[in-house]
Design a protein around this motif. Structure first.
Motif, short mmCIF file in Angstrom:
data_model
loop_
_atom_site.label_atom_id
_atom_site.label_comp_id
_atom_site.label_asym_id
_atom_site.label_seq_id
_atom_site.Cartn_x
_atom_site.Cartn_y
_atom_site.Cartn_z
N ILE A 366 -13.48 -27.44 99.40
CA ILE A 366 -13.73 -28.63 98.59
C ILE A 366 -13.59 -28.23 97.12
O ILE A 366 -14.39 -27.43 96.61
CB ILE A 366 -15.13 -29.20 98.86
N PRO A 367 -12.56 -28.72 96.41
CA PRO A 367 -12.25 -28.23 95.06
C PRO A 367 -13.45 -28.23 94.11
O PRO A 367 -13.67 -27.25 93.39
CB PRO A 367 -11.15 -29.20 94.59
N LYS A 368 -14.22 -29.30 94.08
CA LYS A 368 -15.35 -29.37 93.15
C LYS A 368 -16.34 -28.24 93.42
O LYS A 368 -16.84 -27.59 92.49
CB LYS A 368 -16.03 -30.73 93.25
N LEU A 369 -16.65 -28.01 94.69
CA LEU A 369 -17.62 -26.98 95.04
C LEU A 369 -17.05 -25.58 94.88
O LEU A 369 -17.76 -24.65 94.47
CB LEU A 369 -18.14 -27.20 96.46
N GLU A 370 -15.78 -25.40 95.20
CA GLU A 370 -15.16 -24.08 95.00
C GLU A 370 -15.16 -23.71 93.52
O GLU A 370 -15.27 -22.54 93.16
CB GLU A 370 -13.74 -24.07 95.54
N GLY A 371 -15.05 -24.70 92.66
CA GLY A 371 -15.06 -24.44 91.22
C GLY A 371 -16.43 -24.11 90.67
O GLY A 371 -16.55 -23.71 89.50
N LEU A 372 -17.47 -24.28 91.48
CA LEU A 372 -18.84 -24.00 91.04
C LEU A 372 -19.44 -22.77 91.72
O LEU A 372 -20.65 -22.59 91.71
CB LEU A 372 -19.73 -25.23 91.32
N ILE A 373 -18.59 -21.92 92.28
CA ILE A 373 -19.08 -20.68 92.89
C ILE A 373 -19.73 -19.82 91.81
O ILE A 373 -19.15 -19.55 90.77
CB ILE A 373 -17.94 -19.90 93.58
N GLY A 374 -20.95 -19.41 92.08
CA GLY A 374 -21.71 -18.65 91.11
C GLY A 374 -22.49 -19.52 90.13
O GLY A 374 -23.33 -19.03 89.39
N ALA A 375 -22.21 -20.81 90.14
CA ALA A 375 -22.91 -21.75 89.26
C ALA A 375 -23.67 -22.77 90.10
O ALA A 375 -23.65 -23.97 89.83
CB ALA A 375 -21.92 -22.45 88.34
N GLY A 376 -24.29 -22.26 91.16
CA GLY A 376 -25.05 -23.12 92.07
C GLY A 376 -24.50 -23.13 93.48
O GLY A 376 -25.20 -23.55 94.40
N VAL A 377 -23.25 -22.68 93.66
CA VAL A 377 -22.65 -22.62 94.99
C VAL A 377 -22.47 -21.15 95.36
O VAL A 377 -21.88 -20.37 94.59
CB VAL A 377 -21.29 -23.34 95.03
N PHE A 378 -22.98 -20.77 96.55
CA PHE A 378 -22.97 -19.37 96.95
C PHE A 378 -22.56 -19.27 98.41
O PHE A 378 -23.01 -20.05 99.25
CB PHE A 378 -24.35 -18.74 96.77
N TYR A 379 -21.70 -18.30 98.70
CA TYR A 379 -21.37 -17.97 100.09
C TYR A 379 -22.27 -16.81 100.49
O TYR A 379 -22.14 -15.70 99.99
CB TYR A 379 -19.90 -17.61 100.23
N SER A 471 -21.99 -42.57 111.71
CA SER A 471 -21.95 -43.87 111.04
C SER A 471 -20.97 -43.92 109.88
O SER A 471 -20.57 -45.00 109.44
CB SER A 471 -23.34 -44.23 110.53
N GLY A 472 -20.61 -42.75 109.35
CA GLY A 472 -19.74 -42.72 108.18
C GLY A 472 -20.48 -42.94 106.87
O GLY A 472 -19.86 -42.97 105.80
N THR A 473 -21.78 -43.10 106.93
CA THR A 473 -22.59 -43.33 105.73
C THR A 473 -22.54 -42.11 104.81
O THR A 473 -22.69 -40.97 105.26
CB THR A 473 -24.05 -43.61 106.10
N VAL A 474 -22.33 -42.37 103.53
CA VAL A 474 -22.25 -41.31 102.53
C VAL A 474 -23.57 -41.27 101.75
O VAL A 474 -24.11 -42.31 101.38
CB VAL A 474 -21.06 -41.52 101.58
N GLU A 475 -24.07 -40.05 101.49
CA GLU A 475 -25.35 -39.90 100.81
C GLU A 475 -25.26 -38.79 99.77
O GLU A 475 -24.66 -37.74 100.00
CB GLU A 475 -26.44 -39.56 101.84
N ARG A 476 -25.87 -39.02 98.63
CA ARG A 476 -25.93 -38.02 97.56
C ARG A 476 -27.29 -37.33 97.60
O ARG A 476 -28.32 -37.98 97.68
CB ARG A 476 -25.74 -38.69 96.19
N ILE A 477 -27.29 -35.97 97.58
CA ILE A 477 -28.52 -35.19 97.62
C ILE A 477 -28.58 -34.32 96.36
O ILE A 477 -27.76 -33.42 96.20
CB ILE A 477 -28.60 -34.30 98.87
N PRO A 478 -29.51 -34.59 95.45
CA PRO A 478 -29.66 -33.71 94.28
C PRO A 478 -29.96 -32.28 94.74
O PRO A 478 -30.87 -32.05 95.53
CB PRO A 478 -30.84 -34.32 93.52
N THR A 479 -29.19 -31.32 94.27
CA THR A 479 -29.29 -29.95 94.75
C THR A 479 -28.98 -28.97 93.62
O THR A 479 -27.94 -29.11 92.97
CB THR A 479 -28.31 -29.71 95.92
N ALA A 480 -29.86 -28.00 93.42
CA ALA A 480 -29.61 -26.98 92.40
C ALA A 480 -28.85 -25.79 92.96
O ALA A 480 -28.21 -25.05 92.21
CB ALA A 480 -30.94 -26.51 91.80
N GLY A 481 -28.94 -25.58 94.27
CA GLY A 481 -28.26 -24.45 94.89
C GLY A 481 -27.73 -24.81 96.25
O GLY A 481 -28.41 -25.47 97.04
#
Length: 585
Positions: A366-379, A471-481
């Protein structure tokens, strides 16, 4: 209430200043029996009284009240020891309440001897409510002291303050700075991190003549400065080896995870000239696991980094040459020997090779998340970044044991942890004890049947977006990490044309090899491949990288031990590898 203030021995003015600035860790005891409390206080005071503050409470109500006061005063409670039999509440119930006040404190339950499943320690451990148990009457040297020593050391490692071997200055959201922190964490090396725009970061860069530097700068305790260091630079600064050596080896092991380290311990201890090549540092995926509970001999489990670090030092003490930050890029057979080439062009020769390269986390894509590796996104990496999640909401993606362990570990620091699982249940992918432990943590929620579709944030992750698969329902979850553990894949492209692999890249061995496959002429006609032997004679595979292997730490360790016996058979039979073309470099 018993409160013993320690008499700390001071040996120098510097130690006096340090002792004045720090509060010693607290060992907190609770029992309704005065004799039990006094015996614990006496035994612990004899061994730990100079370095800790020992507080005893007469009963759980008084204990919880005192712990609340200590939490309000921000006093460091390192260890809780509670008697199970108390009239007001059980020891387990007390430890649950105490853990809410002091989440980093290690918990010991004092119980009567009872080796049945009715013993309260069995469900308490399953639910993650205790860390250890002590049987009454205890033997200080064999039960009490080893446990307390281990847990005090573990607590000290979890504390953010302390003596730092390295200081890091880097932009706060630098992906490379995250990689450096992860590497030092896996080496169990204490460090501090200072954003370059912070007061401490500016002061540090000025101190070492790097004012305004925009790449990570690492300062060792003795003043050595590493500007934008490579992994090899860091490994050498920590004291690890990066040199291949010039001798020919009996066995070259590629990969220093559980399988590779197990093979190294057995091979070196049995007199084989052994070299281990690891592209980063030892541990593999197991090294990122907060606690592994199914390793025989470790009753209460062991941290993955601790397990692999011990195996690493054990192999080294037996004489293995462990080489870090050296990635194998090609393998060929030449003049009766096997030749491995690493990324910088160096080569090492060996009579046999064990491929134990393991697997790595599958990427989200996912481009947005891959661009945030180390800035809240961690493998992976829950161990190195967990403290930074203090008081925040974090999400973990995955339904396997590694994801469950990460969620349980993060729950000690984060206000809330959400486990995002693509499947409709955890039972088929996660061990029962982990499911029970997650269910017993009030700040962990599990979302089944969802998939991650996007993220939000420019310089730092702010939220993730999930979609319900039904259901296909989309939901936003505030997340710091966001910690991603969605399965693994081998990276065996460098072995293309050298050994046979399945459609996913896992290495085929033994009976899984097709005797009529193309290129089978590399096999001698007088024998079949051995159990863990690949399509290239003298080359073996062990652990997660092997086709159809059981993806468990203990299984990988068993294969690592087994493969050494096959190596002996290969060497004793003097079976000569057949020349084949080298893989891509």
């Amino acid at each position: 209430m018993i409160d013993l203030e320690p008499a700390i021995e001071i040996r120098s003015p510097e130690q006096k200043e340090l002792a004045a600035a720090e509060t010693p860790p607290i060992i907190f005891l609770v029992s309704s029996e005065a004799a039990v409390l006094r015996a614990l206080e006496t035994d612990l005071g004899r061994r730990f009284g100079n370095d800790t503050r020992i507080i005893g409470a007469d009963g759980p109500a008084a204990g919880l009240a005192r712990l609340a006061a200590l939490a309000d005063d921000d006093k460091p409670v390192a260890l809780l020891i509670a008697d199970q039999r108390m009239p007001e509440m059980t020891g387990v119930e007390f430890l649950v309440g105490a853990h809410a006040l002091h989440p980093l404190a290690k918990r010991i339950l004092l119980v009567e001897r009872d080796y049945t499943t009715a013993n309260p320690i069995v469900p308490a451990m399953m639910l993650g409510q205790i860390d250890y148990h002590l049987v009454k009457p205890w033997l200080p040297d064999h039960g009490l002291y080893p446990a307390v020593s281990e847990f005090l050391a573990s607590w000290e490692r979890s504390e953010p303050e302390g003596v730092a071997m390295f200081r890091i200055a880097a932009p706060e959201n630098s992906a490379r700075a995250y990689e450096i922190r992860d590497l030092l964490t896996r080496f169990d090396t204490p460090f501090t991190f200072h954003p370059t725009d912070s007061e401490d970061g500016v002061a540090l860069l000025g101190e070492v003549g790097q004012a305004g530097c925009v790449v990570p700068t690492v300062v060792r305790h003795d003043g050595r400065v590493l500007v934008d260091p490579t992994d090899g630079d860091l490994v050498e600064a920590v004291g690890g080896g990066t040199r291949l050596g010039v001798e020919a080896y009996d066995v070259a092991i590629v990969g220093a995870g559980p399988a590779g380290l197990s093979a190294a311990v057995y091979a070196a201890s049995e007199g084989l000239e052994t070299i281990v090549l690891e592209r980063t540092i030892s541990g593999g995926q197991a090294g990122a696991s907060a606690r592994i509970r199914n390793v025989p001999g470790f009753t209460w489990g062991i941290g993955g980094d601790d397990l692999t670090r011990r195996a690493c030092e054990q192999a080294w003490l037996f004489g293995a040459n462990l080489v870090f930050a050296q990635e194998a890029r090609s393998l060929r057979a030449s003049d009766g020997e096997l030749v491995l080439q690493v990324a910088d062009g160096q080569e090492v020769t060996a009579r046999t090779v064990v491929l134990a390269t393991g697997v790595s986390w599958r990427r989200l894509g996912i481009p947005k998340l891959e661009g945030l590796i180390g800035a809240g996104v961690f493998y992976g990496a829950a161990a190195s970044e967990a403290r930074a999640m203090q008081g925040k909401h974090v999400s973990v993606v995955g339904g396997g044991n590694a994801a469950g362990q990460a969620a349980a570990h993060l729950a000690k620091y984060a206000d809330e942890v959400t486990l995002l699982v693509r499947g409709d249940s955890l039972e088929q992918s996660m061990s029962d004890y982990l499911i029970a432990e997650l269910g017993g943590r009030p700040n962990v929620s599990v979302r089944l049947g969802v998939e991650l579709v996007d993220g939000e944030g420019d310089e730092q992750l702010l939220a993730v977006v999930i979609r319900d698969r039904s259901s296909g329902t989309v939901e936003r979850i505030p997340t710091a990490g966001l910690f991603v553990m969605i399965g693994a894949e081998p990276h065996t492209e460098w072995l293309d044309g050298i050994v046979d692999r399945d459609e996913r890249g896992f290495i085929l061995t033994g009976n899984d090899l097709d005797p009529d496959r193309d290129g089978s002429s590399s096999w001698p006609l007088d024998r079949a491949p051995m159990l863990l032997e690949t399509s290239l004679p003298g080359v073996f595979a062990a652990g997660d990288v092997r086709h159809a292997s059981v993806k468990r730490v203990t299984t990988a360790m068993g294969e690592g031990a087994t493969v050494v016996q096959l190596v002996h058979q290969q060497l004793e039979g003097d079976r000569v590898p057949t020349a084949v073309a080298a893989g891509p470099s």
